[in-house]
Design a protein around this motif. Structure first.
Motif, PDB file in Angstrom:
ATOM      1  N   ARG A  63       0.849  -1.202   0.000  1.00 12.06           N
ATOM      2  CA  ARG A  63       0.000   0.000   0.000  1.00 12.06           C
ATOM      3  C   ARG A  63       0.879   1.245   0.000  1.00 12.06           C
ATOM      4  NH1 ARG A  63      -3.341  -2.941   3.807  1.00 12.06           N
ATOM      5  NH2 ARG A  63      -2.223  -1.903   5.485  1.00 12.06           N
ATOM      6  N   ALA A 110       2.428   2.051  -3.423  1.00 11.16           N
ATOM      7  CA  ALA A 110       1.515   2.689  -4.377  1.00 11.16           C
ATOM      8  C   ALA A 110       1.430   4.194  -4.118  1.00 11.16           C
ATOM      9  CB  ALA A 110       0.125   2.059  -4.292  1.00 11.16           C
ATOM     10  N   PHE A 111       1.301   4.587  -2.847  1.00  9.56           N
ATOM     11  CA  PHE A 111       1.233   6.012  -2.531  1.00  9.56           C
ATOM     12  C   PHE A 111       2.573   6.703  -2.808  1.00  9.56           C
ATOM     13  CE2 PHE A 111      -2.516   4.832   0.139  1.00  9.56           C
ATOM     14  CZ  PHE A 111      -3.417   5.689  -0.462  1.00  9.56           C
ATOM     15  N   LEU A 118       2.889   7.537  -6.397  1.00  9.94           N
ATOM     16  CA  LEU A 118       2.138   8.745  -6.741  1.00  9.94           C
ATOM     17  C   LEU A 118       2.849  10.004  -6.248  1.00  9.94           C
ATOM     18  CD1 LEU A 118      -1.457   7.408  -6.015  1.00  9.94           C
ATOM     19  CD2 LEU A 118      -0.562   8.074  -8.248  1.00  9.94           C
ATOM     20  N   ASN A 121      -0.082   7.878   3.349  1.00  9.00           N
ATOM     21  CA  ASN A 121      -1.427   8.387   3.070  1.00  9.00           C
ATOM     22  C   ASN A 121      -1.716   9.562   4.003  1.00  9.00           C
ATOM     23  OD1 ASN A 121      -4.122   8.984   2.816  1.00  9.00           O
ATOM     24  ND2 ASN A 121      -4.841   6.871   2.986  1.00  9.00           N
ATOM     25  N   PRO A 122      -1.806  10.800   3.457  1.00  6.90           N
ATOM     26  CA  PRO A 122      -1.963  11.978   4.319  1.00  6.90           C
ATOM     27  C   PRO A 122      -3.296  12.020   5.056  1.00  6.90           C
ATOM     28  CG  PRO A 122      -2.241  12.581   1.995  1.00  6.90           C
ATOM     29  CD  PRO A 122      -1.772  11.149   2.022  1.00  6.90           C
ATOM     30  N   LEU A 123      -4.280  11.238   4.607  1.00  7.28           N
ATOM     31  CA  LEU A 123      -5.591  11.251   5.261  1.00  7.28           C
ATOM     32  C   LEU A 123      -5.901   9.928   5.952  1.00  7.28           C
ATOM     33  CD1 LEU A 123      -7.686  13.339   2.710  1.00  7.28           C
ATOM     34  CD2 LEU A 123      -6.384  14.102   4.691  1.00  7.28           C
ATOM     35  N   SER A 124      -4.873   9.132   6.218  1.00  8.69           N
ATOM     36  CA  SER A 124      -5.093   7.935   7.039  1.00  8.69           C
ATOM     37  C   SER A 124      -5.447   8.392   8.448  1.00  8.69           C
ATOM     38  CB  SER A 124      -3.835   7.080   7.094  1.00  8.69           C
ATOM     39  OG  SER A 124      -2.860   7.722   7.912  1.00  8.69           O
ATOM     40  N   ARG A 125      -6.087   7.536   9.214  1.00  9.58           N
ATOM     41  CA  ARG A 125      -6.450   7.909  10.586  1.00  9.58           C
ATOM     42  C   ARG A 125      -5.207   8.212  11.414  1.00  9.58           C
ATOM     43  NH1 ARG A 125      -9.277   3.305  12.701  1.00  9.58           N
ATOM     44  NH2 ARG A 125      -9.662   4.558  14.547  1.00  9.58           N
ATOM     45  N   LEU A 131      -4.029  11.680  10.532  1.00 10.65           N
ATOM     46  CA  LEU A 131      -4.957  12.684  11.067  1.00 10.65           C
ATOM     47  C   LEU A 131      -4.805  12.854  12.573  1.00 10.65           C
ATOM     48  CD1 LEU A 131      -8.125  11.786   8.959  1.00 10.65           C
ATOM     49  CD2 LEU A 131      -6.751  13.872   8.758  1.00 10.65           C
ATOM     50  N   ILE A 151      -0.188  13.837  -4.342  1.00 11.28           N
ATOM     51  CA  ILE A 151      -0.630  12.480  -4.686  1.00 11.28           C
ATOM     52  C   ILE A 151      -1.637  12.526  -5.825  1.00 11.28           C
ATOM     53  CG2 ILE A 151      -2.086  10.591  -3.806  1.00 11.28           C
ATOM     54  CD1 ILE A 151      -0.444  10.843  -1.173  1.00 11.28           C
ATOM     55  N   ARG A 152      -2.541  13.477  -5.784  1.00  8.93           N
ATOM     56  CA  ARG A 152      -3.571  13.551  -6.835  1.00  8.93           C
ATOM     57  C   ARG A 152      -2.984  13.943  -8.194  1.00  8.93           C
ATOM     58  NH1 ARG A 152      -8.147  12.333  -4.709  1.00  8.93           N
ATOM     59  NH2 ARG A 152      -8.662  12.910  -2.576  1.00  8.93           N
ATOM     60  N   GLY A 210       0.062  13.057  -9.010  1.00 10.38           N
ATOM     61  CA  GLY A 210       1.212  12.167  -9.191  1.00 10.38           C
ATOM     62  C   GLY A 210       1.196  11.366 -10.481  1.00 10.38           C
ATOM     63  N   GLY A 218      -0.995  -5.360  -1.631  1.00 12.75           N
ATOM     64  CA  GLY A 218      -1.069  -4.070  -0.944  1.00 12.75           C
ATOM     65  C   GLY A 218      -1.126  -2.905  -1.920  1.00 12.75           C
ATOM     66  N   ALA A 241      -4.301  -0.092  -2.289  1.00  9.20           N
ATOM     67  CA  ALA A 241      -4.223   1.377  -2.270  1.00  9.20           C
ATOM     68  C   ALA A 241      -4.964   1.966  -3.465  1.00  9.20           C
ATOM     69  CB  ALA A 241      -2.765   1.829  -2.264  1.00  9.20           C
ATOM     70  N   ARG A 295      -7.688   9.821  -9.419  1.00  6.67           N
ATOM     71  CA  ARG A 295      -7.213  11.148  -8.996  1.00  6.67           C
ATOM     72  C   ARG A 295      -8.246  11.880  -8.148  1.00  6.67           C
ATOM     73  NH1 ARG A 295      -2.423  11.805 -10.885  1.00  6.67           N
ATOM     74  NH2 ARG A 295      -1.800  10.982 -12.907  1.00  6.67           N
ATOM     75  N   SER A 342      -9.823   7.416   5.393  1.00  8.15           N
ATOM     76  CA  SER A 342     -10.315   6.068   5.698  1.00  8.15           C
ATOM     77  C   SER A 342     -11.571   6.137   6.552  1.00  8.15           C
ATOM     78  CB  SER A 342      -9.230   5.256   6.395  1.00  8.15           C
ATOM     79  OG  SER A 342      -8.644   5.992   7.430  1.00  8.15           O
TER      80      SER A 342
END
Lengths: 249, 249
Positions: free
Chosen positions: A39, A42-43, A46, A182-186, A189, A241-242, A244, B38, B42, B242, B248
């Motif tokens: 995972r 992949a990020f 990007l 992932n910048p918006l993972s829990r 955050l 990321i968006r 990427g 993984g 993602a 995108r 999450s």
């Protein structure tokens, strides 16, 4: 590992692959850890597989927070131990932090394999095996920590942390530095300082900033910490990321 | 597996996790397969973990291409065998395709474990073990196929294929249906029909379309195939990714 030349264009990727495979062989890396690694790949793909300027700002704030802390602890799981053992030991020395092993799927065998691996890479003390304290709000196994380690910490560096545990550490008032792609993972955050970067690049980068800030007084450190804007860092990483590159080389 | 209720909001994710873990236990899933899983998670997360309308169009074109083929073959690797063994067997029956095991890291032990797993799920014949033909342009182990399987195929379904092998199959004139969650991976770019979807959703979906198209004549099938626009499908999937949700649940 010395057979891979450092100027190879895919050096980081080859080293990562090699260390993860060694981690499987030595029982440090779990199947869930391998999926999590994918995972992250992949990020990172990007993100362009580079440390962005916002991630570098976050690494500097993390260094200031660790140096300013009364009792900083670096939490180490299987992937972190497999990927960056020497970088963790070096960072712990520079910021005078404890190292504590903390696993999502805790078994005595893996706890010991990881502690041994860290000792092999120069760690003086590795905590996590006493398991005499509990973070409220988590299953027994997942909330287990050392009373004189994470239990007593005011600042915890949790690279690649699970969302539930990041939230539980936040709920008991610990300030967290999270390394997560992932910048918006829990986890990201819940963090006081989210570093949206690959752990392979981020940990040595915190150490570099910590070495530069080593002589700074508490006023200067507090200024670095207070100027840091976690929401802005997450927002900038999300935009990276968006935008990427998806096409592989 | 029957203990997870099908209406559970995370049913697909729980089944995937369970099957992957079983695959590790039985030696079907490799460490590299777990990392690839993984990476897919993602991208699927960004896609919203759903079959988009463009992926559904691609699944219909794939069904037409398989039904229209002289000699279709479904190539099965470790993750595909672990995740969708019964769906592969069912699709092979409906479109009258061969099933051939083809591994990136080929060992006799894994080849046999995967063939056995497919037989356990109802496969009549599993190819790949004769290994009496070679796809040019690949290392010996990676290019090995059966002469009367992939060697003689005009259409190959390669779910989760490696980029080098997808390019090599394309170079010898085979038409490829690729299932991949990255629309700009080298495999997806080499495909006649790229399906940008999770293999767990995509394989049964191809079967459903194939059942509906089963009575169509070659003119009707050719129309479905010719109307399909691979570039548009890749472009639409890229836009979905995108725009995708990073936060999450």
């Amino acid at each position: 590992e010395t057979e891979i030349p450092q100027d190879h264009p895919r050096y980081q990727s080859l080293i990562t692959r090699h260390r993860i495979e060694e981690g499987v062989d030595t029982g440090i890396t779990s199947p869930q850890g391998l999926i999590a690694e994918g995972r992250g790949e992949a990020f990172d793909y990007l993100l362009g597989e580079k440390t962005t300027s916002s991630a570098d700002d976050a690494a500097r704030a993390a260094a200031a927070l660790l140096l300013h802390a009364e009792h900083p602890v670096i939490s180490v799981n299987g992937n972190v131990a497999a990927l960056v053992p020497e970088a963790i030991v070096e960072l712990a020395e520079v910021v005078e932090a404890d190292i504590e092993v903390n696993l999502f799927n805790r078994t005595e065998k893996r706890m010991n394999a990881i502690a041994d691996h860290l000792y092999d890479h120069g760690a003086q003390t590795v905590k996590g095996l006493k398991a005499d304290d509990q973070i409220p709000g988590l299953d027994h196994e997942r909330g287990t920590v050392d009373a004189d380690g994470i239990g007593a910490a005011d600042v915890v560096l949790v690279p690649l942390e699970d969302g539930d545990r990041a939230a539980a550490l936040d709920a008991v008032g610990k300030r967290e530095i999270v390394i997560d792609l992932n910048p918006l993972s829990r986890s990201a955050l819940a963090a006081t300082v989210p570093i949206i970067d690959n752990v392979i690049r981020a940990v040595p980068n915190i150490t570099e900033h910590a070495s530069a800030l080593k002589q700074a007084d508490n006023v200067a450190l507090t200024t670095v910490i207070n100027r840091f804007d976690a929401d802005e860092v997450r927002e900038r990483a999300e935009q990276e990321i968006r935008r990427g590159e998806l096409r592989s080389s």
